[in-house]
Design a protein around this motif. Structure first.
Motif, PDB file in Angstrom:
ATOM      1  N   UNK A 231      15.712  47.280  28.117  1.00 54.24           N
ATOM      2  CA  UNK A 231      16.139  48.389  27.744  1.00 54.24           C
ATOM      3  C   UNK A 231      15.071  49.491  27.383  1.00 54.24           C
ATOM      4  N   UNK A 232      14.293  49.597  27.513  1.00 48.50           N
ATOM      5  CA  UNK A 232      12.382  49.789  27.244  1.00 48.50           C
ATOM      6  C   UNK A 232      12.013  51.168  28.373  1.00 48.50           C
ATOM      7  N   UNK A 233      11.236  52.016  28.299  1.00 49.82           N
ATOM      8  CA  UNK A 233      10.783  52.941  28.839  1.00 49.82           C
ATOM      9  C   UNK A 233       9.509  53.165  28.771  1.00 49.82           C
ATOM     10  N   UNK A 234       8.328  53.147  29.528  1.00 54.11           N
ATOM     11  CA  UNK A 234       7.467  54.272  29.126  1.00 54.11           C
ATOM     12  C   UNK A 234       7.241  55.147  29.403  1.00 54.11           C
ATOM     13  N   UNK A 235       7.068  56.356  29.099  1.00 61.64           N
ATOM     14  CA  UNK A 235       6.672  57.892  29.644  1.00 61.64           C
ATOM     15  C   UNK A 235       5.510  58.195  28.911  1.00 61.64           C
ATOM     16  N   UNK A 241      12.153  53.353  23.045  1.00 59.99           N
ATOM     17  CA  UNK A 241      12.842  51.990  23.244  1.00 59.99           C
ATOM     18  C   UNK A 241      14.778  52.639  23.158  1.00 59.99           C
ATOM     19  N   UNK A 242      16.180  51.590  23.338  1.00 63.75           N
ATOM     20  CA  UNK A 242      17.002  52.230  23.393  1.00 63.75           C
ATOM     21  C   UNK A 242      17.988  50.967  22.970  1.00 63.75           C
ATOM     22  N   UNK A 243      19.099  51.654  22.546  1.00 63.84           N
ATOM     23  CA  UNK A 243      20.355  50.591  22.150  1.00 63.84           C
ATOM     24  C   UNK A 243      20.359  49.647  23.241  1.00 63.84           C
ATOM     25  N   UNK A 244      20.785  48.714  23.423  1.00 60.61           N
ATOM     26  CA  UNK A 244      21.602  47.767  23.678  1.00 60.61           C
ATOM     27  C   UNK A 244      23.596  48.092  23.264  1.00 60.61           C
ATOM     28  N   UNK A 245      23.694  48.280  24.177  1.00 58.93           N
ATOM     29  CA  UNK A 245      24.699  47.730  23.452  1.00 58.93           C
ATOM     30  C   UNK A 245      26.139  47.235  23.760  1.00 58.93           C
ATOM     31  N   UNK A 260      22.674  49.358  27.619  1.00 60.62           N
ATOM     32  CA  UNK A 260      22.209  50.121  27.467  1.00 60.62           C
ATOM     33  C   UNK A 260      22.197  51.609  26.920  1.00 60.62           C
ATOM     34  N   UNK A 261      21.727  52.430  26.036  1.00 60.60           N
ATOM     35  CA  UNK A 261      21.851  54.064  26.136  1.00 60.60           C
ATOM     36  C   UNK A 261      21.339  55.083  26.581  1.00 60.60           C
ATOM     37  N   UNK A 262      19.831  53.884  27.613  1.00 56.99           N
ATOM     38  CA  UNK A 262      18.703  54.268  28.627  1.00 56.99           C
ATOM     39  C   UNK A 262      19.593  54.698  30.176  1.00 56.99           C
ATOM     40  N   UNK A 277      18.587  41.630  38.738  1.00 58.58           N
ATOM     41  CA  UNK A 277      18.873  42.637  38.792  1.00 58.58           C
ATOM     42  C   UNK A 277      18.885  44.438  38.262  1.00 58.58           C
ATOM     43  N   UNK A 278      18.967  45.238  38.657  1.00 58.12           N
ATOM     44  CA  UNK A 278      18.936  46.727  38.183  1.00 58.12           C
ATOM     45  C   UNK A 278      19.089  47.705  38.436  1.00 58.12           C
TER      46      UNK A 278
END
Length: 335
Positions: A231-235, A241-245, A260-262, A277-278
């Motif tokens: 639950x991370x992304x590069x932009x 970095x996002x919380x995993x809920x 996640x919050x993403x 899978x995503x």
């Protein structure tokens, strides 16, 4: 309601009007989904017919819920009360209370006990058949209780102290955990869920990580534990970095989903350390996930969790996906 995007799954009609805190499928009836929300109501849906069957007010924002049986459920909330809800009669009754809001609730069928975890740093067990306001057990924790999970005879409690306490539910009279360990994750724990094989648990943190932990403390078993980033992304050269809920294990395959919050839901094969899978990104963060008992459906609460405070956000929605081969582990040896 028509689904906003077919890839999201079926959108439930009559959703909560505020943030969703929990989605729980019944273990007895595969199409019954229990939902708690900040709008104070606890709802029971039939997902096959996409209908809201019942709605009962908890009386305050409801932070968690769980089934007792087909007709009864438990809810907990900001009012620090544990309530039993009877959907057929449309009534609720107070079973117990804490000094501060209750964050989580679960039911231990073999013991006939309901377990509550509160921000007052206590885990309490209650017998709903006794009435009375006194808990059967009161288990003091080092921090506020943020998440709990149980499997067979084990109860796992994660708190704000980054400690994880593991109890044998047959020996709660001792008031001491069978095991207390420090979380492998440096940041606050958001969710713990036991493996379906009973050998350990997964823990998720607010810093985009999940840890796979094992109950047995022998060196060989402990060597299997690991943590991974998600639950991370590069932009624009910057990593977000996002919380995993939330974590939900598939009941048959032992694979698991994280939300996640993403707004992303990932499916993982923990044993083979692979992402399987995503799903397409949802328009809101993922507040909670739950597979039904048969492992054929996944409930997804796409709901803003206020990690950035008050702001305009997408309407809260609950989607139910049909799941298939994406949740099955891939064989290691390809023929």
């Amino acid at each position: 309601a028509a689904s906003r995007a077919p890839s999201y799954g079926m959108e439930l009609a009559s959703p909560p009007s505020d943030g969703v805190t929990a989605v729980r499928f019944s273990h007895l009836e595969m199409d019954q989904l229990l939902v708690s929300s900040w709008d104070k109501d606890v709802r029971l849906y039939n997902v096959s017919s996409n209908t809201l069957r019942y709605s009962i007010s908890h009386g305050a924002p409801a932070l968690d819920c769980c089934f007792l049986d087909e007709e009864n459920a438990f809810s907990v909330g900001l009012d620090a009360k544990l309530k039993m809800l009877n959907f057929n009669q449309g009534v609720s009754s107070v079973i117990g209370s804490h000094e501060k809001p209750i964050r989580c609730v679960l039911y231990l069928p073999d013991q006939g006990l309901t377990v509550t975890g509160s921000w007052d740093r206590n885990v309490c067990t209650w017998d709903h058949r006794q009435g009375g306001a006194n808990p059967v057990h009161r288990l003091r924790q080092e921090g506020k209780v943020f998440s709990m999970s149980s499997y067979a005879n084990r109860l796992v409690v994660a708190s704000s102290s980054r400690k994880v306490a593991i109890y044998d539910v047959r020996k709660l009279d001792l008031k001491k955990p069978e095991l207390e360990v420090e979380s492998s994750l440096k940041y606050q724990t958001r969710c713990v869920r036991c493996f379906p094989n009973g050998l350990g648990y997964a823990a998720a943190s607010i810093e985009g990580r999940v840890a796979m932990e094992y109950f047995s403390q022998d060196a060989e078993t402990q060597a299997k534990k690991y943590a991974f980033k998600c639950h991370r992304r590069v932009e624009g050269g910057k990593e977000y970095v996002y919380p995993v809920n939330t974590i939900a294990f598939h009941p048959l395959h032992g694979t698991f989903a994280t939300g996640g919050c993403d707004g992303i839901v990932n499916i993982w094969d923990g044993e083979n350390k692979k992402r399987l899978y995503q799903y397409a990104r949802y328009t809101a963060g993922i507040a909670d996930l739950c597979f039904n008992a048969q492992g054929t459906k996944l409930a997804v609460a796409a709901s803003y969790t206020f990690e950035q405070g008050e702001k305009d956000h997408e309407l809260d929605a609950i989607f139910v996906r049909d799941v298939g081969s994406e949740v099955k582990p891939k064989s290691k040896v390809q023929a």
